[in-house]
Design an enzyme around this catalytic site. Structure first.
Site: not given
Ligand code: SF4
Length: 296
Positions: A17, A45, A102, A134, A136, A172, A236, A279
């Site tokens: 992504c 991951h 991100c 987790h 995040e 997310t 995940s 990932s």
């Molecule tokens: S939120 Fe997570 S899945 Fe979405 S672009 Fe960012 S790293 Fe990638």
């Protein structure tokens, strides 16, 4: 006699992504300059990609061992983000910080922070759908000063006061169906109150780059006899996407890389699809595809 060689196809919609791509490009750039960087936790991951970056000079630093960093060393914040206290500790230690959080996660942190401030003023609650452990979610909770509820099972909703305002967010990379289930439970709990609770706000914060993959992945899975899904064991979104793949095609097998494919899985297939998590690097899917081609 049918002697046509079976097709092995790598899913064109699979691959990193934008958040993971950006984090890896940032890491490579830092390594080109400094030759060494300490990443706070696993950058992505995916074991194979971590190994590749480790050879280039990236070391993984456990957050509990921040004291091991020395002045001037270079620390990388990964795509999952970090709570504000981590930045404070790093600044106090005078290390160089490169932030590869991100942008989608950063925006979610800001929304959660704002909602938490409003809820603290009104006596309401912020609910975050995701595992409290987790990375995040730890970052999101940190932006509420630990005042939000991290929920990943319906039973955990019992401790929340639904007569007050409620703001709901998801990690997310959560499973869209599981999030919808929890949100329905929240609506039921709120409407069961004698006066109901009209002040509930449910935010769909699952990243589009995960949720949009679903329909294309299901079509891809159905169009092949067998699917090999490549994913890191801790991913995940990998677990979620592999589950979708398996529902669309029961002959789906999940591996973390080469050397794990049982030839019997693919021997009689006319077409084998190779896909992966957001990932999973493309180079790894290509390696897995080459291994399957050699088998059949
Ligand atoms: S939120 Fe997570 S899945 Fe979405 S672009 Fe960012 S790293 Fe990638």
């Amino acid at each position: 006699m049918d002697d046509v060689k079976p097709k092995v196809v790598v899913d064109p919609s699979a691959g990193f992504c934008t958040g993971v791509k950006r984090a890896i490009a940032t890491t490579e750039k830092v390594l080109e300059g400094d030759g060494e960087v300490f990443c706070l936790g696993e950058l992505v991951h995916n074991e194979a990609e971590l190994e590749r970056l480790n050879h280039l000079g990236m070391k993984i630093l456990d957050k509990n061992h921040l004291s091991r960093t020395t002045i001037g060393s270079h620390v990388l914040v990964r795509a999952h983000g970090e709570p504000p206290e981590t930045y404070k500790v790093l600044e106090d230690k005078s290390v160089k910080i490169t932030d590869a959080t991100c942008p989608v996660v950063l925006r979610l942190q800001q929304k959660v922070k704002k909602a938490s401030e409003e809820m603290q003023a009104s006596g309401g609650s912020v609910i975050i759908f995701g595992k409290a452990s987790h990375a995040e979610v730890i970052g999101l909770l940190g932006n509420t000063k630990g005042k939000a509820y991290a929920i990943n099972k319906k039973e955990q909703l019992d401790s929340i006061d639904f007569s007050k305002p409620i703001r709901v967010f998801s990690q997310t990379t959560s499973d869209q169906n599981e999030y919808e289930d929890i949100c329905n439970q929240i609506r039921i709990k709120s409407s069961n109150l004698s006066n109901g609770n009209p002040d509930i706000e449910i935010n769909n914060t699952i990243c589009g780059q995960v949720s949009r993959r679903g329909p294309a992945l299901e079509i891809f899975a159905r169009s092949h006899d067998v699917v090999i899904f490549v994913s890191g064991s801790e991913s995940s979104n990998g677990k979620y996407l592999a589950g979708l793949c398996k529902s669309a095609n029961p002959l789906t097998y999940t591996v973390t890389g080469t050397g794990q494919i049982n030839p019997e899985w693919v021997l009689n297939a006319k077409s084998v699809g190779v896909s992966g998590a957001t990932s999973t690097p493309e180079w790894l899917m290509l390696k897995v595809a080459a291994e399957i081609e050699a088998m059949i």
